[in-house]
Write an enzyme that holds these catalytic residues in place. Structure first.
Site, PDB file in Angstrom:
ATOM      1  N   ALA A 223       0.818  -1.209   0.000  1.00 53.34           N
ATOM      2  CA  ALA A 223       0.000   0.000   0.000  1.00 53.34           C
ATOM      3  C   ALA A 223       0.855   1.263   0.000  1.00 53.34           C
ATOM      4  O   ALA A 223       0.469   2.279  -0.577  1.00 53.34           O
ATOM      5  CB  ALA A 223      -0.927   0.000   1.215  1.00 53.34           C
ATOM      6  N   THR A 224       2.028   1.213   0.629  1.00 51.37           N
ATOM      7  CA  THR A 224       2.875   2.408   0.664  1.00 51.37           C
ATOM      8  C   THR A 224       3.351   2.779  -0.729  1.00 51.37           C
ATOM      9  O   THR A 224       3.327   3.958  -1.112  1.00 51.37           O
ATOM     10  CB  THR A 224       4.073   2.184   1.607  1.00 51.37           C
TER      11      THR A 224
ATOM     12  N   GLN B 229      -6.818  -1.270   5.907  1.00 46.61           N
ATOM     13  CA  GLN B 229      -7.366  -1.859   7.124  1.00 46.61           C
ATOM     14  C   GLN B 229      -8.790  -2.369   6.947  1.00 46.61           C
ATOM     15  O   GLN B 229      -9.164  -3.383   7.547  1.00 46.61           O
ATOM     16  CB  GLN B 229      -7.327  -0.838   8.269  1.00 46.61           C
TER      17      GLN B 229
ATOM     18  N   SER C 117      -3.226  -3.554   0.912  1.00 54.19           N
ATOM     19  CA  SER C 117      -2.035  -4.362   1.172  1.00 54.19           C
ATOM     20  C   SER C 117      -2.445  -5.793   1.465  1.00 54.19           C
ATOM     21  O   SER C 117      -3.399  -6.030   2.209  1.00 54.19           O
ATOM     22  CB  SER C 117      -1.273  -3.771   2.360  1.00 54.19           C
ATOM     23  N   ALA C 118      -1.713  -6.751   0.907  1.00 57.43           N
ATOM     24  CA  ALA C 118      -2.071  -8.164   1.061  1.00 57.43           C
ATOM     25  C   ALA C 118      -1.957  -8.637   2.498  1.00 57.43           C
ATOM     26  O   ALA C 118      -2.820  -9.367   3.004  1.00 57.43           O
ATOM     27  CB  ALA C 118      -1.192  -9.023   0.153  1.00 57.43           C
ATOM     28  N   HIS C 119      -0.886  -8.247   3.202  1.00 54.61           N
ATOM     29  CA  HIS C 119      -0.647  -8.854   4.508  1.00 54.61           C
ATOM     30  C   HIS C 119      -1.613  -8.379   5.583  1.00 54.61           C
ATOM     31  O   HIS C 119      -1.715  -8.990   6.647  1.00 54.61           O
ATOM     32  CB  HIS C 119       0.812  -8.635   4.948  1.00 54.61           C
TER      33      HIS C 119
ATOM     34  N   THR D 238       8.854  -6.985 -13.498  1.00 57.00           N
ATOM     35  CA  THR D 238       8.233  -8.310 -13.569  1.00 57.00           C
ATOM     36  C   THR D 238       7.403  -8.563 -12.317  1.00 57.00           C
ATOM     37  O   THR D 238       7.866  -8.356 -11.197  1.00 57.00           O
ATOM     38  CB  THR D 238       9.314  -9.400 -13.693  1.00 57.00           C
TER      39      THR D 238
ATOM     40  N   CYS E 108       6.076   4.628  16.369  1.00 55.89           N
ATOM     41  CA  CYS E 108       7.539   4.561  16.489  1.00 55.89           C
ATOM     42  C   CYS E 108       8.157   4.851  15.132  1.00 55.89           C
ATOM     43  O   CYS E 108       7.727   4.309  14.118  1.00 55.89           O
ATOM     44  CB  CYS E 108       7.981   3.183  16.964  1.00 55.89           C
TER      45      CYS E 108
END
Length: 362
Positions: free
Chosen positions: A73-74, A158, A178-180, A216, A305
């Site tokens: 996502a970043t 999220q 984002s996948a994770h 790729t 952080c």
């Protein structure tokens, strides 16, 4: 303490890898071929990528042609640098830092009053879980502090997979995910670009992803992303997140029973079903994280952080907490595999440490 004795309560940071995603990735790792090649091996890789693209599109409520695979996502949010013409970025107070970074760089650009301003916002905040629906467009644009924005970017990292989201009906021009965060692998994500929205290439090179992001494709990661998106869609259909919300509410009721000084951030607002952020004045969040870690629980502090420096959460301060209170926030985020037994063990461990804190203060 063995790993099996620990409880993972930090799903908003990264959800556990789904078995279907792991299996999809392992299957691809044994295959050969470049998805841009025209031979049989290449076509097989291309088929895997396109199947995953359709699975991600189905979860996000968009067309497969609108999905651009990225490293996360970043990277997808870097589209804020690639929107012609020159633009300024207006960022919502509860947005993720990857969006605020472009607000800071955009402030030096020379077109603050020109066309193409973009509103960037997070659909759901990772710390508090509070959901912010995009505002209604007025005359084809959005107004922020008197500034008209002609484009809207939504960060759905999220919310995707936890609540229903329909990009096609959202009014947004762009979205990032984002996948994770939904049980896929780390290092892969997507930018959603509404058909007809022009962007410059995120990365230049061989012209992959219809020229919008060269390089790729990470076929194994993309396959895992697609499988995770499919499972996330099935979880929503099965109502699993309503069960998660019930567990979250039980957690908060049990925590509240240990003393009424604890403040639950966003309680009563529309929130993600899995997120509880709470503040206990005088008990720093980072201290709580370490104490709970030693007790066998993975949780997060509401403080951000960066480069080893701790600062009170910008988001929590924007929600009305003072700097001292923001430093005392703890976030518990759970998922469909979290058990009531794990949560009640957490409550007991947390209440025990809280009791020790009160004894020392007496």
């Amino acid at each position: 303490m063995s790993v099996k004795d620990r409880a993972y309560l930090d799903w908003n940071a990264s959800a556990p890898l789904r078995p279907r995603a792991r299996d999809a990735m392992m299957a691809v790792l044994g295959e050969t071929g470049n998805p841009s090649a025209v031979h049989a091996e290449g076509r097989r890789m291309r088929g895997i990528v396109e199947r995953a693209r359709a699975q991600v599109a189905a979860l996000a409520g968009c067309s497969p042609s609108e999905v651009v695979f990225t490293s996360g996502a970043t990277e997808a949010a870097s589209v804020l640098r690639h929107l012609p013409p020159k633009h300024a970025v207006c960022v919502h107070a509860f947005a993720h830092d990857c969006l605020w970074a472009y607000h800071e760089t955009a402030s030096a650009r020379d077109a603050p009053d020109g066309p193409g301003h973009v509103l960037a916002m997070s659909h759901a905040n990772s710390e508090s879980g509070v959901i912010t629906e995009p505002p209604d467009a007025v005359d084809g644009g959005w107004f922020v502090d008197g500034v008209r924005c002609d484009r809207l970017l939504l960060d759905i990292a999220q919310s995707a997979g936890k609540v229903r989201f329909d990009f096609s009906a959202s009014g947004a021009d762009l979205a990032v995910l984002s996948a994770h965060k939904l049980g896929g692998p780390k290092g892969v994500g997507a930018l959603i670009v509404r058909d007809g929205t022009e962007i410059e290439a995120l990365l230049c090179g061989g012209g992959q992803e219809l020229g919008r992001r060269s390089g790729t494709e990470n076929v194994a990661g993309i396959a895992g992303f697609g499988a995770a998106a499919l499972d996330a869609s099935l979880d929503l259909e099965a109502g699993l997140w309503a069960e998660v919300q019930s567990l979250r509410d039980d957690l908060e009721n049990a925590l509240e029973a240990s003393g009424n000084e604890t403040i639950f951030v966003g309680r009563g607002s529309q929130r993600l079903p899995n997120t509880s952020c709470f503040v206990t004045p005088g008990w720093k969040g980072e201290t709580q994280v370490m104490q709970m870690d030693l007790a066998g629980f993975a949780v997060s502090s509401g403080s951000a952080c960066s480069s080893g420096k701790v600062r009170g959460s910008r988001v929590l301060r924007a929600m009305g907490l003072d700097a001292q209170a923001a430093e005392c926030a703890l976030r518990v985020s759970i998922g469909p595999t979290t058990t009531e037994e794990e949560l009640m063990r957490f409550v007991d461990a947390w209440a025990k440490q809280k009791g020790k804190l009160r004894q020392r203060a007496a």
